[in-house]
Design an enzyme around this catalytic site. Sequence first.
Site: not given
Length: 463
Positions: A318, A349
């Site tokens: 990521n 998140h």
Amino acid sequence: QINFVACQLFALLAAFWFRIYLSPSHASSAVRHAFATLFGIYFAVFCFGWYSIHLFVLVMMNYGIMNLASVPNIHRYSFVVAMGYLTLCHISRIYIFHYGILTTDFSGPLMIITQKITTLACQLHDGIGRQAEELTAEQNRLAVKSRPSLLEYLSYLLNFMSIIAGPCSNYKDYIAFIEGRHVHMKLLEVNWKQKGYDRLPDPSPTGAVMYKLCITLVSLILFLTLTKNFPMAYIIDNEFLDKTSFLSRLGYLYVVTQAAKPKYYFAWTLADAVNNAAGYGFSGVDERGTFRWDLLSNLNIWNIETATSFKMYIENWNIQTAAWLKRVCYDRAPWYPTALTFILSALWHGIYPGYYFTFLTGILITLAARAIRNNCRHYFLSSVPLKIAYDVVTWAVTQLAVCYTVAPFVMLAVEPTIKFYKSVYFHMHILSILVLLLLPIRSQTHSVRRAQNQAMLNSIKSK
């Protein structure tokens, strides 16, 4: 999932068309901005229906902040509003909708838009609210010197190439791409006359797109065959725990973690291919003279699978989110940058407890790994066999440490997470604490860099 794949495949076709028929030589920047924005809005509505209104509300709220807030507070207000709205949406989806309506799963695009909003706000603050000597070299390069127009702002946040799966990119890079300067700027960094060229080459992304589509296809096949056959939940199954030893549990943990990766490889590589197909993502020429199209790549699979340190693994997984965390948090945090960055990552998140177990564990393991590397690595560089042995051991430990850390991220809830950590005796937590207690902590590069920047600023002011 079907809507996601359909949109991304349609976006891929639209991206090829966009590069060929709406290239900067055929269409104005305004037309390119408008097309990218309208298609992006269409994709959002197609995937999420009326719930896509949350994306547009957040975008317009922060456009107001960007134009009305005082310069010293642009990045602060934008950050608080964007992260606050994202967190409220995370809470509502879990505790109000209970994931009962698939169209309410708009968190992915909202997370990407939050990244872009805060990135632009920080870079705008750097450009119009700070002196050049206060900035790092990267902050100077990416600083935005004037507020974008509404069309530019909407295009950057809502363009069809990245609205569904990202990745987040820098505002100046995106504007250079729309205006047709993106590739040219990178090519000028090379002395082409010295290489025998009489004019600048014209790199094509087609080869890079085909290569990434092959990776996407392989990842999809692995996802369909491996992921469902090796569920993470099995590592806390009572029958499994009764029959297996500690080492067997660690081995299976590695297997199920590997099986969980293909879906990420699929989504991120396909998103990268979409941007490349539109002509976006050129990063220059490597030492072998090969054109590189990895400016927006979200992962480096080879570096992930061969990582010999926790840091190396994180930096190649990521990638664009890691870059966002560095630019908006780590480089700007006055204290404890590592801890604050992990906490922001968890908050971004969502609100599942598993995320916080993962990222708090990540803080501990990162600090321990850093201490081991700083205190021990130089002893193994004196000979090739020692270096190879060091790399093999650190690879195995890194892979197991990552598996241990990310398991709660997949399990999400508190009970299965505690059950899992009990089954492996909290060994990584205990070892990390012992390392931090026994090994001396050396000065962090982050602190040194801040001291150097401050010293430079003081010197300039004294002159």
